[in-house]
Design an enzyme around this catalytic site. Structure first.
Site, PDB file in Angstrom:
ATOM      1  CE  LYS A  10      36.889  47.269  40.266  1.00  0.00           C
ATOM      2  NZ  LYS A  10      37.091  46.474  41.525  1.00  0.00           N
ATOM      3  CE1 TYR A  50      32.474  43.388  41.009  1.00  0.00           C
ATOM      4  CE2 TYR A  50      31.415  45.541  40.998  1.00  0.00           C
ATOM      5  CZ  TYR A  50      32.518  44.739  40.750  1.00  0.00           C
ATOM      6  OH  TYR A  50      33.672  45.298  40.241  1.00  0.00           O
ATOM      7  CG  ASN A 113      40.468  46.538  42.979  1.00  0.00           C
ATOM      8  OD1 ASN A 113      39.507  47.088  42.452  1.00  0.00           O
ATOM      9  ND2 ASN A 113      40.513  45.247  43.215  1.00  0.00           N
ATOM     10  CG  HIS A 116      35.510  44.047  36.749  1.00  0.00           C
ATOM     11  ND1 HIS A 116      35.237  43.164  37.777  1.00  0.00           N
ATOM     12  CD2 HIS A 116      35.003  43.476  35.619  1.00  0.00           C
ATOM     13  CE1 HIS A 116      34.585  42.119  37.278  1.00  0.00           C
ATOM     14  NE2 HIS A 116      34.430  42.282  35.977  1.00  0.00           N
ATOM     15  CD  GLU A 127      31.918  40.219  34.613  1.00  0.00           C
ATOM     16  OE1 GLU A 127      32.915  40.805  34.138  1.00  0.00           O
ATOM     17  OE2 GLU A 127      31.957  39.515  35.639  1.00  0.00           O
TER      18      GLU A 127
END
Ligand code: IDP
Ligand code: MG
Length: 141
Positions: A10, A50, A113, A116, A127
């Site tokens: 990320k 998302y 965080n 993913h 995805e």
């Protein structure tokens, strides 16, 4: 059980200079990289990716963050890939992530965080397909 999963390094982890260290963990934990690219998502792409979270209170924060900088999208191969990758990255909230997990070591916060991980075989396929064409994925997995 399937062999395919989908990962993202990320924007927080890329900005903080952790990309190489995270890719090193991927390789040392015997994942094969089937496809990998550096990209910057648009807000619309992040919203599409998302979509499953569109009714959550953090949807706007999450999609703004995911489109705020460069990230690395990765298709991974390993037996039981979805579970193996989720175990390696640790809990969503880094404060709750186990020692030695990627989120424990590199995440900044619950929202930012570091990585993913797909949560099911079905979502992994969706995805990977969201970001890679078939021609971009090594097909001998
Ligand atoms: P996961 O990434 O561990 O599968 P999900 O519940 O699917 O966790 O949430 C997707 C992402 O949304 C998380 O990785 C995190 O970046 C963000 N997120 C989850 N919960 C919150 C929250 O309460 N506040 C802000 N961001 C959140
Ligand atoms: Mg999730």
């Amino acid at each position: 059980m399937n062999n395919l999963t989908f990962a993202i390094i990320k924007p927080d982890a890329v900005k903080n200079g952790y990309s190489g260290l995270i890719i090193d963990r991927i390789i040392k934990n015997d994942f094969k990289i089937l496809g990998m690219k550096f990209m910057r998502m648009t807000k619309a792409q992040a919203e599409g990716f998302y979509e499953i979270h569109k009714d959550k209170p953090f949807y706007d924060e999450l999609t703004s963050f995911m489109s705020s900088g460069w990230c690395i999208v990765i298709a991974l191969n390993k037996p039981d890939a979805v579970n193996e990758w989720r175990n390696l990255i640790g809990a969503t909230n880094p404060a709750e992530a186990s020692e030695g997990t990627i989120r424990k070591d590199f995440a900044s916060s619950l929202g930012e965080n570091a990585v993913h991980g797909a949560d099911s075989d079905e979502n992994a396929r969706r995805e990977v397909g969201f970001f890679f064409s078939e021609a971009q994925i090594i097909s001998n997995h």
